[in-house]
Scaffold this active site. Structure first.
Site, PDB file in Angstrom:
ATOM      1  N   LYS A  59       0.771  -1.326  -0.060  1.00  0.00           N
ATOM      2  CA  LYS A  59      -0.068  -0.133   0.234  1.00  0.00           C
ATOM      3  C   LYS A  59       0.914   1.304  -0.206  1.00  0.00           C
ATOM      4  CE  LYS A  59      -1.504   1.642   4.145  1.00  0.00           C
ATOM      5  NZ  LYS A  59      -1.316   2.956   4.437  1.00  0.00           N
ATOM      6  N   ASN A  60       1.846   1.145   0.921  1.00  0.00           N
ATOM      7  CA  ASN A  60       2.658   2.500   0.931  1.00  0.00           C
ATOM      8  C   ASN A  60       3.761   2.728  -0.051  1.00  0.00           C
ATOM      9  OD1 ASN A  60       1.129   3.117   3.242  1.00  0.00           O
ATOM     10  ND2 ASN A  60       2.655   2.556   4.637  1.00  0.00           N
TER      11      ASN A  60
ATOM     12  N   ARG B 284      -4.900  10.836   4.852  1.00  0.00           N
ATOM     13  CA  ARG B 284      -3.624  11.806   5.001  1.00  0.00           C
ATOM     14  C   ARG B 284      -2.503  11.745   3.778  1.00  0.00           C
ATOM     15  NH1 ARG B 284      -2.519  14.092   9.355  1.00  0.00           N
ATOM     16  NH2 ARG B 284      -0.453  14.141   8.433  1.00  0.00           N
TER      17      ARG B 284
ATOM     18  N   CYS C  38      -4.275  12.837  13.367  1.00  0.00           N
ATOM     19  CA  CYS C  38      -4.909  11.627  13.264  1.00  0.00           C
ATOM     20  C   CYS C  38      -4.741  10.624  14.474  1.00  0.00           C
ATOM     21  CB  CYS C  38      -4.505  10.831  11.889  1.00  0.00           C
ATOM     22  SG  CYS C  38      -3.283   9.855  12.037  1.00  0.00           S
TER      23      CYS C  38
ATOM     24  N   ARG D 106       0.974  14.427  13.373  1.00  0.00           N
ATOM     25  CA  ARG D 106       1.396  14.275  11.887  1.00  0.00           C
ATOM     26  C   ARG D 106       1.246  15.574  11.071  1.00  0.00           C
ATOM     27  NH1 ARG D 106      -0.731   8.689   9.598  1.00  0.00           N
ATOM     28  NH2 ARG D 106       1.044   8.757   8.534  1.00  0.00           N
ATOM     29  N   PRO D 107       2.306  16.493  11.468  1.00  0.00           N
ATOM     30  CA  PRO D 107       2.359  17.963  10.720  1.00  0.00           C
ATOM     31  C   PRO D 107       3.065  17.402   9.261  1.00  0.00           C
ATOM     32  CG  PRO D 107       4.099  17.631  12.434  1.00  0.00           C
ATOM     33  CD  PRO D 107       3.107  16.166  12.636  1.00  0.00           C
TER      34      PRO D 107
ATOM     35  N   ASP E 280       4.750  20.081   7.964  1.00  0.00           N
ATOM     36  CA  ASP E 280       5.778  21.259   7.915  1.00  0.00           C
ATOM     37  C   ASP E 280       7.061  21.135   6.899  1.00  0.00           C
ATOM     38  OD1 ASP E 280       6.327  19.624  10.133  1.00  0.00           O
ATOM     39  OD2 ASP E 280       7.720  20.868  10.651  1.00  0.00           O
ATOM     40  N   LEU E 281       7.511  20.057   7.043  1.00  0.00           N
ATOM     41  CA  LEU E 281       8.914  19.516   6.494  1.00  0.00           C
ATOM     42  C   LEU E 281       8.405  19.434   4.782  1.00  0.00           C
ATOM     43  CD1 LEU E 281      10.211  16.776   8.712  1.00  0.00           C
ATOM     44  CD2 LEU E 281      10.785  19.123   8.552  1.00  0.00           C
TER      45      LEU E 281
ATOM     46  N   ASP F 195       5.049   0.571  11.967  1.00  0.00           N
ATOM     47  CA  ASP F 195       4.107  -0.014  11.512  1.00  0.00           C
ATOM     48  C   ASP F 195       3.784  -1.478  11.825  1.00  0.00           C
ATOM     49  OD1 ASP F 195       3.287   2.421  10.145  1.00  0.00           O
ATOM     50  OD2 ASP F 195       3.778   1.707   8.231  1.00  0.00           O
TER      51      ASP F 195
ATOM     52  N   LEU G 147       8.440   6.896  16.614  1.00  0.00           N
ATOM     53  CA  LEU G 147       7.947   7.848  15.568  1.00  0.00           C
ATOM     54  C   LEU G 147       6.597   8.641  15.801  1.00  0.00           C
ATOM     55  CD1 LEU G 147       9.069   7.736  12.678  1.00  0.00           C
ATOM     56  CD2 LEU G 147       9.810   5.976  14.037  1.00  0.00           C
TER      57      LEU G 147
ATOM     58  N   ARG H 243      -8.410  -0.336   5.074  1.00  0.00           N
ATOM     59  CA  ARG H 243      -7.703   0.867   4.323  1.00  0.00           C
ATOM     60  C   ARG H 243      -6.456   0.259   3.817  1.00  0.00           C
ATOM     61  NH1 ARG H 243      -7.022   6.153   7.704  1.00  0.00           N
ATOM     62  NH2 ARG H 243      -5.740   6.257   5.673  1.00  0.00           N
TER      63      ARG H 243
HETATM   64  C1  EPZ Z   1       4.599   6.957   6.354  1.00  0.00           C
HETATM   65  O1  EPZ Z   1       3.861   8.058   6.892  1.00  0.00           O
HETATM   66  C2  EPZ Z   1       3.672   5.589   6.093  1.00  0.00           C
HETATM   67  N1  EPZ Z   1       2.361   6.229   5.362  1.00  0.00           N
HETATM   68  C3  EPZ Z   1       3.069   5.241   7.528  1.00  0.00           C
HETATM   69  O2  EPZ Z   1       2.141   4.190   7.419  1.00  0.00           O
HETATM   70  C4  EPZ Z   1       4.101   4.952   8.471  1.00  0.00           C
HETATM   71  O3  EPZ Z   1       3.829   4.745   9.800  1.00  0.00           O
HETATM   72  C5  EPZ Z   1       5.204   6.368   8.487  1.00  0.00           C
HETATM   73  O4  EPZ Z   1       5.430   6.667   7.082  1.00  0.00           O
HETATM   74  C6  EPZ Z   1       6.427   5.979   9.113  1.00  0.00           C
HETATM   75  O5  EPZ Z   1       7.135   4.823   8.706  1.00  0.00           O
HETATM   76  C7  EPZ Z   1       2.636   6.232   4.097  1.00  0.00           C
HETATM   77  O6  EPZ Z   1       3.478   5.780   3.394  1.00  0.00           O
HETATM   78  C8  EPZ Z   1       1.328   6.357   3.133  1.00  0.00           C
HETATM   79  P1  EPZ Z   1       6.637  10.348   8.335  1.00  0.00           P
HETATM   80  P2  EPZ Z   1       4.308   9.674   6.935  1.00  0.00           P
HETATM   81  O7  EPZ Z   1       6.272  11.536   7.655  1.00  0.00           O
HETATM   82  O8  EPZ Z   1       5.140   9.553   5.672  1.00  0.00           O
HETATM   83  C9  EPZ Z   1       7.188  13.542  11.704  1.00  0.00           C
HETATM   84  C10 EPZ Z   1       0.486   2.720   8.019  1.00  0.00           C
HETATM   85  O9  EPZ Z   1       0.021   2.010   8.840  1.00  0.00           O
HETATM   86  N2  EPZ Z   1       6.956  14.748  10.546  1.00  0.00           N
HETATM   87  O10 EPZ Z   1       7.826   9.609   7.977  1.00  0.00           O
HETATM   88  O11 EPZ Z   1       3.190  10.338   7.291  1.00  0.00           O
HETATM   89  C11 EPZ Z   1       5.881  12.760  11.776  1.00  0.00           C
HETATM   90  O12 EPZ Z   1       4.959  13.397  12.697  1.00  0.00           O
HETATM   91  C12 EPZ Z   1       1.048   3.849   8.166  1.00  0.00           C
HETATM   92  O13 EPZ Z   1       0.550   2.247   6.741  1.00  0.00           O
HETATM   93  C13 EPZ Z   1       6.966  16.032  10.872  1.00  0.00           C
HETATM   94  O14 EPZ Z   1       7.342  16.511  11.942  1.00  0.00           O
HETATM   95  O15 EPZ Z   1       5.351   9.506   8.178  1.00  0.00           O
HETATM   96  C14 EPZ Z   1       6.559  11.552  12.527  1.00  0.00           C
HETATM   97  O16 EPZ Z   1       6.833  11.483  13.841  1.00  0.00           O
HETATM   98  C15 EPZ Z   1       0.436   4.950   9.017  1.00  0.00           C
HETATM   99  N3  EPZ Z   1       6.779  16.657   9.950  1.00  0.00           N
HETATM  100  C16 EPZ Z   1       7.966  11.321  11.870  1.00  0.00           C
HETATM  101  O17 EPZ Z   1       8.160  12.767  11.253  1.00  0.00           O
HETATM  102  C17 EPZ Z   1       6.638  16.409   8.540  1.00  0.00           C
HETATM  103  O18 EPZ Z   1       6.326  17.330   7.700  1.00  0.00           O
HETATM  104  C18 EPZ Z   1       7.773  10.625  10.479  1.00  0.00           C
HETATM  105  O19 EPZ Z   1       6.664  10.459   9.918  1.00  0.00           O
HETATM  106  C19 EPZ Z   1       6.286  15.197   8.335  1.00  0.00           C
HETATM  107  C20 EPZ Z   1       6.631  14.106   9.316  1.00  0.00           C
END
Ligand code: EPZ
Length: 423
Positions: free
Chosen positions: A22-23, A92, A116, A121-122, A124-125, A307, A329, A399
């Site tokens: 999926k991801n 998201r 969520c 889950r901001p 900002d980056l 995950d 995370l 999902r």
């Molecule tokens: C991806 O989410 C996956 N989703 C998630 O899968 C997975 O849990 C996650 O990566 C971590 O491996 C998809 O690929 C669609 P991140 P993502 O941005 O990209 C912080 C599942 O069960 N952060 O890597 O949204 C954030 O809050 C799921 O399939 C910021 O601070 O995660 C977190 O603490 C749910 N600012 C960390 O970084 C930002 O702009 C990692 O989040 C972006 C992220």
């Protein structure tokens, strides 16, 4: 609404075919926005999130034909650049269209995804990086409004934190940008690697694939020609079924799987006493009667994935001793703990660390799924709990798990999908 009913003391036996990831599929579908041709993608999982993203692309004017595990996407007709709240609120990962739409059309509006169940889950980056590339970003009435009338420009981006969809979004934006973009502290998840590989094969030169520093040579707005490709196997779905074999003390074989993406999952299961036969595209798990406790810290790839945290937590309830599971995370990814406690699990939660005191005799009851992976953890617990377990709110599970109950039924599990009674 549907729920799942399962029973304890189950023995499984047989083979489960793993679906596409999926991801990986989500960014790869978003990537079709960068293409000038019709893109054919194979091995997609039949899950709600994929349908949601295809619906979003269709609403924007693209043509999507989804049959079984294949989709053809034609984005030449895409004529809208606003991803509305109605869809984004349900998924998201819709934010993945921001980078490619902005790169192709010079403007894009995406509803802010909001928090969520697992954390704030901001994004900002993502936004900071696009600003670095020359985009003007405004937040208005709950929407991100991004414009880059003169196109995006390559630059150096250093992510403060590793972000999976953030990396994917910027790689896609950088693909059509003018000049070279260097992303430092990039995500190295196999799903990001596949996105880079497909782009690299489609005319965007990308160096450093699978490393923390990606160099993307943009095409200066030239659209891509993307050949048919196949999505990589879902390592999290595979890991979940390995946990099903481990918790029910059953031998299971997984096919269409890539063990090279699952090093940390397999090595934690080995620490817990499980053993494996591994080939290029299959994994057979051999059970142990005596599951050992484990220490786990979730981190970015190649370390142990967040995950898989919920599923290992369920498994740890059946280990002989004390397991420590630390979630690094997401700040709120332990909602399944209270449901497992209701089933009799002995778990103490202290901030982001769960201490699991095995062996707990679990008893079946009604439980509520709170997020995608929490749902599968409750299914695992239900398969060893005494009596009947009813798992409610499985729309979370739908999902991201392709036909979970059918795949488990095929290996002998007593699990069925039922309709909630309306009051
Ligand atoms: C991806 O989410 C996956 N989703 C998630 O899968 C997975 O849990 C996650 O990566 C971590 O491996 C998809 O690929 C669609 P991140 P993502 O941005 O990209 C912080 C599942 O069960 N952060 O890597 O949204 C954030 O809050 C799921 O399939 C910021 O601070 O995660 C977190 O603490 C749910 N600012 C960390 O970084 C930002 O702009 C990692 O989040 C972006 C992220």
């Amino acid at each position: 609404m549907d729920y799942l009913q399962t029973y304890g003391e189950q023995k499984l036996n047989g083979t489960i075919e793993i679906s596409g990831a999926k991801n990986a599929s989500l960014p790869l579908i978003a990537m079709t926005i960068l293409a000038k041709n019709n893109v054919h993608i194979k091995n997609l999982p039949n899950v709600a999130d994929i349908k949601t993203l295809l619906k979003l692309l269709s609403n924007l004017g693209a043509k999507c034909e989804f049959h079984e595990d294949k989709v053809t996407v034609d984005t030449s007709t895409l004529n809208q650049t606003k991803a509305k709240y109605d869809i984004v609120k349900t998924m998201r990962a819709s934010i993945l269209v921001l980078g490619p739409i902005l790169a192709r059309f010079g403007h894009c509006e995406v509803s802010l995804p909001g928090g969520c169940a697992i954390g704030q889950r901001p994004i900002d980056l993502h936004l900071k990086a696009l600003e670095h590339m020359g985009a003007k970003i405004d937040i208005k009435s709950g929407y991100v409004e991004a414009t880059a009338p003169d196109g995006l420009k390559g630059c150096n981006i250093i992510f403060d934190k590793i972000t999976v969809t953030g990396t994917a979004n910027i790689v896609m934006a950088a693909s059509l940008a003018k000049g070279k973009t260097v992303i430092t502290n990039a995500a190295r998840e196999p799903e990001v690697v596949q996105l880079c590989e497909v782009l690299n094969a489609s005319g965007v030169k990308i160096e450093g694939i699978a490393t923390a520093v990606l160099t993307i040579h943009g095409t200066d707005s030239k659209l891509l020609n993307i050949d048919e490709f196949k999505v990589i196997p879902d390592r999290i779905e595979a890991g979940t079924y390995l946990c099903a074999g481990a918790i029910t003390k059953s031998k299971l074989t997984l096919t269409n799987v890539d063990a090279t993406h699952m090093g940390s999952i397999i090595s934690k299961l080995e620490e817990m006493g499980l053993s494996f036969d591994i080939t290029k595209d299959s994994i057979t798990i051999h059970p142990t009667q005596d599951i050992k406790p484990v220490k786990i810290t979730t981190q970015e790839y190649p370390a142990f994935p967040t995950d898989m945290q919920a599923q290992f937590l369920a498994l740890a309830t059946q280990a002989d001793g004390v397991s420590i599971i630390e979630e690094k995370l997401f700040e709120n990814r332990f909602m399944h703990v209270s449901e497992l406690q209701r089933m009799g699990a002995d778990i103490t939660l202290n901030g982001n660390i769960a201490t699991v005191n095995g062996i707990s005799k679990l008893s079946g009851t009604d439980v509520m799924a709170t997020d995608l992976r929490a749902s599968s953890a409750l299914v695992l617990a239900g398969m060893v709990a005494e009596g009947e377990t009813n798992i409610h709110r499985i729309y979370h599970l739908d999902r991201g798990y392709d036909n979970l109950e059918k795949k488990l039924q095929n290996v002998g599990a007593n699990i069925k999908r039922l309709k909630e009674e309306t009051l």
